[in-house]
Design a protein around this motif. Structure first.
Motif, mmCIF file in Angstrom:
data_model
loop_
_atom_site.group_PDB
_atom_site.id
_atom_site.type_symbol
_atom_site.label_atom_id
_atom_site.label_comp_id
_atom_site.label_asym_id
_atom_site.label_seq_id
_atom_site.Cartn_x
_atom_site.Cartn_y
_atom_site.Cartn_z
ATOM 1 N N ALA A 211 8.219 1.599 -0.555
ATOM 2 C CA ALA A 211 8.498 2.818 -1.321
ATOM 3 C C ALA A 211 7.495 3.919 -0.991
ATOM 4 N N LYS A 212 6.243 3.542 -0.854
ATOM 5 C CA LYS A 212 5.209 4.528 -0.485
ATOM 6 C C LYS A 212 5.507 5.133 0.872
ATOM 7 N N LYS A 213 5.886 4.283 1.813
ATOM 8 C CA LYS A 213 6.211 4.742 3.164
ATOM 9 C C LYS A 213 7.363 5.740 3.145
ATOM 10 N N GLY A 241 1.300 0.604 -9.288
ATOM 11 C CA GLY A 241 1.477 2.022 -9.541
ATOM 12 C C GLY A 241 0.571 2.917 -8.721
ATOM 13 N N SER A 242 -0.531 2.388 -8.207
ATOM 14 C CA SER A 242 -1.414 3.195 -7.365
ATOM 15 C C SER A 242 -0.875 3.317 -5.942
ATOM 16 N N PHE A 243 0.081 2.436 -5.575
ATOM 17 C CA PHE A 243 0.719 2.528 -4.265
ATOM 18 C C PHE A 243 1.758 3.647 -4.260
ATOM 19 N N PRO A 271 -1.054 6.296 -11.877
ATOM 20 C CA PRO A 271 -2.438 6.753 -12.053
ATOM 21 C C PRO A 271 -2.803 7.940 -11.173
ATOM 22 N N ASN A 272 -2.017 8.188 -10.115
ATOM 23 C CA ASN A 272 -2.303 9.322 -9.233
ATOM 24 C C ASN A 272 -1.659 10.629 -9.710
ATOM 25 N N GLY A 273 -0.869 10.548 -10.773
ATOM 26 C CA GLY A 273 -0.300 11.757 -11.358
ATOM 27 C C GLY A 273 0.773 12.435 -10.518
ATOM 28 N N ILE A 274 1.427 11.691 -9.640
ATOM 29 C CA ILE A 274 2.418 12.285 -8.732
ATOM 30 C C ILE A 274 3.649 12.774 -9.498
ATOM 31 N N LEU A 275 4.120 11.979 -10.459
ATOM 32 C CA LEU A 275 5.327 12.354 -11.199
ATOM 33 C C LEU A 275 5.091 13.600 -12.054
ATOM 34 N N LYS A 276 3.919 13.686 -12.653
ATOM 35 C CA LYS A 276 3.601 14.891 -13.441
ATOM 36 C C LYS A 276 3.532 16.114 -12.547
#
Length: 421
Positions: A211-213, A241-243, A271-276
């Motif tokens: 998914a990250k890729k 979730g950090s991936f 935790p990286n706040g990507i969705l926000k």
């Protein structure tokens, strides 16, 4: 129009045809069709092996702690009014604490959105992601509600296979081949509905890496969390979730055997706040602002339900389901015309393949299930509903005596329709 005119008035309204089309592929829609085919002259009790709701059977009654929590919430008179759109704070805090027990990053109440069961959680995240050119990757077999909601939102659904010869693991090569620049997310269901599988830590990590890729989020349906009884323990996808961003969907429905209470959640593991950063959190809140809320008194009971339920209750439920799973798996081994590729290790279901060449008068899984309900008052879900034609999904989490009777009826049916030598 004059009185007495024979002209028919033209009205300006008509039904939305897409809603009818979407509802045709739901489990409820197909089960209603099967029920309509019951032989009313058959005096035997109907055996429901098509729907995952063991609450109808006394042996699967919920814990008294949950019942008392509901009563206390009602009598407190603190939960008679409207709740905030995202849910009452104590309930969100309780869900965050409950899920954080197995996560490396502690969730906050702001990560939790309470919903009307897991169904509304599915509807929320699918609707939020439904941009005009977007597509979403769904498992096959899977839970058809995802496809129904995607269709109603004009979100393209693409299907990757789960591999029966590898304990129903995700075909990650297929995921990569299906994805493009418009892919927004992939869905996994763990423990598995309809396959009864439980993903390993290592496989979930590979899912996260893929998914990250691809730059997509993972929607992890964990409504059957902790209902495991095989070699693999339950691992929440939020661990990774950090991936890549993970949206976890769950509820109290299955683990507490209270699907009718309709209390679920959508939880952000990011935790990286990507969705926000990309406006997804704001959009989730916006959608919930225009949809219904779970009953406030149920929310008021959640803290005690999650925090005070004793482990012996969970152990009892899981042991009952494990015994039923073993009964089902062993019972169908010798039935002609059906093949079970792997022993169920979680949830409440098992997928069974039909060998149609063994039957003389059955063309497909749908005909199999229709004739079965007519002749044996036994309801089993045809596999085409969950994405696998000529398979069937058997629900085994019911009263053991009912399950044993159901296996006998299934065997009698298969033997009766088997090709004669």
């Amino acid at each position: 129009m004059e009185n007495g005119s024979t002209l028919k008035k033209k009205w300006g309204f008509q039904p939305n045809p897409e809603l009818n089309t979407a509802s045709e592929i739901t489990i409820r829609g197909v089960l209603e069709m099967l029920i309509s085919n019951l032989n009313q002259s058959d005096v035997r009790h109907v055996i429901p092996l098509g729907h995952g709701d063991p609450s109808a059977f006394p042996c699967f009654r919920t814990t008294q702690i949950a019942e008392d929590a509901i009563v206390d919430a009602v009598r407190s008179a603190k939960f008679n009014g409207y709740s905030p759109t995202v849910g009452v704070l104590p309930a969100r805090r309780a869900v965050a604490e409950y899920l954080s027990q197995r996560l490396p990053n502690k969730l906050s109440p702001d990560d939790v959105f309470l919903t009307v069961g897991c169904i509304q959680a599915i509807q929320t995240i699918i609707t939020v992601l439904a941009n005009s050119k977007a597509n979403i990757l769904l498992p096959r077999p899977g839970f058809p509600y995802y496809e129904a909601v995607a269709q109603s939102c004009h979100l393209e659904a693409r299907h990757f296979d789960l591999l029966p010869d590898k304990d129903w693991e995700v075909d990650l090569d297929a995921v990569e081949a299906l994805a493009d620049e418009n892919t927004v997310a992939m869905v996994i269901i763990n423990p598995g509905n309809p396959c009864g599988n439980v993903f390993t830590y290592q496989h979930l990590q590979k899912v996260a890496e893929t998914a990250k890729k691809l730059g997509i989020l993972v929607i992890s349906d964990e409504v059957y969390d902790h209902i495991t009884f095989g070699k693999n323990p339950f691992v929440p996808m939020g661990v990774f979730g950090s991936f890549t961003p993970v949206v976890t969907l769950g509820s109290i429905s299955k683990r507490w055997i209270v699907p009718g209470w309709r209390l679920g959640w959508l939880v952000i593991n990011d935790p990286n706040g990507i969705l926000k950063e990309h406006g997804i959190i704001e959009c989730i809140t916006g959608y919930l602002n225009i949809s219904c809320d779970p009953p406030t008194f149920i929310q008021g009971a959640v803290s005690d339900i999650l925090g005070k339920t004793q482990d012996d209750f969970f152990a009892k439920i899981v042991n009952l389901i494990k015994e039923d799973a073993n009964t089902c798996y062993e019972g169908i081994k010798d039935i002609p015309g059906i093949i079970c590729p792997s022993k169920p290790a979680g949830s409440m279901f098992v997928m069974v393949k039909l060998d149609l060449s063994a039957f003389e008068d059955i063309e497909d899984d749908l005909e199999f299930c229709v004739k079965l309900v007519k002749e044996e008052s036994l309801i089993i879900l045809p596999g085409v509903v969950v994405g696998l034609k000529n398979w069937i999904r058997i629900t085994y989490a019911i009263e053991p005596s009912y399950l044993q009777d159901g296996i006998k009826r299934l065997k009698a049916f298969c033997e009766r329709h088997s090709k004669k030598a």
